[in-house]
Design an enzyme around this catalytic site. Structure first.
Site, PDB file in Angstrom:
ATOM      1  N   LYS A  83      20.317 -17.944 118.472  1.00  0.00           N
ATOM      2  CA  LYS A  83      21.752 -17.811 118.733  1.00  0.00           C
ATOM      3  C   LYS A  83      22.417 -19.162 118.474  1.00  0.00           C
ATOM      4  O   LYS A  83      22.009 -20.180 119.059  1.00  0.00           O
ATOM      5  CB  LYS A  83      21.930 -17.393 120.190  1.00  0.00           C
TER       6      LYS A  83
HETATM    7  C1  E4P Z   1      26.251 -12.532 124.974  1.00  0.00           C
HETATM    8  O1  E4P Z   1      25.626 -12.824 124.005  1.00  0.00           O
HETATM    9  C2  E4P Z   1      27.212 -13.439 125.629  1.00  0.00           C
HETATM   10  O2  E4P Z   1      26.641 -14.656 125.874  1.00  0.00           O
HETATM   11  C3  E4P Z   1      27.754 -12.807 126.882  1.00  0.00           C
HETATM   12  O3  E4P Z   1      28.023 -11.450 126.654  1.00  0.00           O
HETATM   13  C4  E4P Z   1      28.930 -13.537 127.476  1.00  0.00           C
HETATM   14  O4  E4P Z   1      29.461 -12.776 128.533  1.00  0.00           O
HETATM   15  P1  E4P Z   1      30.495 -13.368 129.599  1.00  0.00           P
HETATM   16  O5  E4P Z   1      31.798 -13.579 128.914  1.00  0.00           O
HETATM   17  O6  E4P Z   1      30.562 -12.317 130.654  1.00  0.00           O
HETATM   18  O7  E4P Z   1      29.907 -14.666 130.091  1.00  0.00           O
END
Ligand code: E4P
Length: 217
Positions: A83
């Site tokens: 990522k």
């Molecule tokens: C997923 O890859 C993201 O990191 C995640 O969905 C972020 O979610 P949040 O905005 O609730 O922290």
């Protein structure tokens, strides 16, 4: 539509994996901090529990360091998706890693222009954050629809991974638009299953069945 769990909590992932409905996992540094365990050990364990993609995020801001971190992460298991943030360095790392056959999830996407660039960089997944988009007065789902249109115009293979999902209707809307994947906290995946009329119906059927005095086995 593929369902990913947005958590670094191995127990939660194991429970969802047992349903047979879980296609992958996404983690981020905040979720790792929340889980309170060693990052590399957790990712190794998650990648054993789930056979689908497991996103593990780099924390470096510059390209060279990102690539060094990605090298450590991708050696953990074949189903690791690296990522990277949607920055110039992140897109450069995305291009290099995907050219080498590694899955890449480009995260923190907040515009159609960014999603277009991620696809051009060969991203396996683009993660638009619908919840955080809604939080600041934009329409997260309109962004998903825009990205779907653009990707379809050019037959980009990059999968739209709807992230920052806050409630079941985000999932339903994303499915209407034709997003490829959604990632949500386990609590929301469990909420998707629940309906009061289902619970009432199950209770009523059970009560009537008990009245018959019969058993099936
Ligand atoms: C997923 O890859 C993201 O990191 C995640 O969905 C972020 O979610 P949040 O905005 O609730 O922290």
């Amino acid at each position: 539509m593929k369902f990913f769990a947005d958590t670094a909590d191995v127990a939660e992932i194991r429970e969802l994996a047992e349903t047979g409905l879980l296609d992958g996992v996404t983690t981020n540094p905040t979720l790792v901090a929340k889980a309170g365990r060693n990052f590399l050990e957790s990712v190794r364990e998650i990648a054993r529990v789930v056979s689908g993609p497991v996103s593990a995020e780099v924390v470096a801001a510059d390209y060279d360091e990102m690539m060094r971190e990605a090298e450590v992460l991708r050696r953990i298991a074949d189903n690791i998706a690296i990522k990277v943030p949607l920055t110039t360095a992140g897109l450069k790392a995305c291009k290099a890693l995907t050219s080498d056959g590694t899955m890449v999830n480009v995260t923190l996407c907040f515009s159609a222009a960014q999603a277009l660039l991620a696809a051009k960089a060969g991203a396996t997944f683009i993660s638009p954050f619908v919840g955080r988009h809604d939080d600041v007065g934009f329409d997260g789902m309109a962004l998903i629809a825009d990205i779907r249109l653009i990707y379809d115009n050019y037959d980009f293979a990059t999968q739209i991974l709807v992230a920052s999902v806050r409630h079941p209707m985000h999932v339903v809307e994303a499915a209407r638009i034709g997003a490829d994947v959604m990632t949500a906290p386990p609590k929301i995946i469990h909420q998707l299953i629940k309906h009061p009329l289902t619970d009432n119906g199950v209770a009523a059927f059970l009560k009537d069945w008990e009245g018959t005095g019969q058993t099936i086995v």
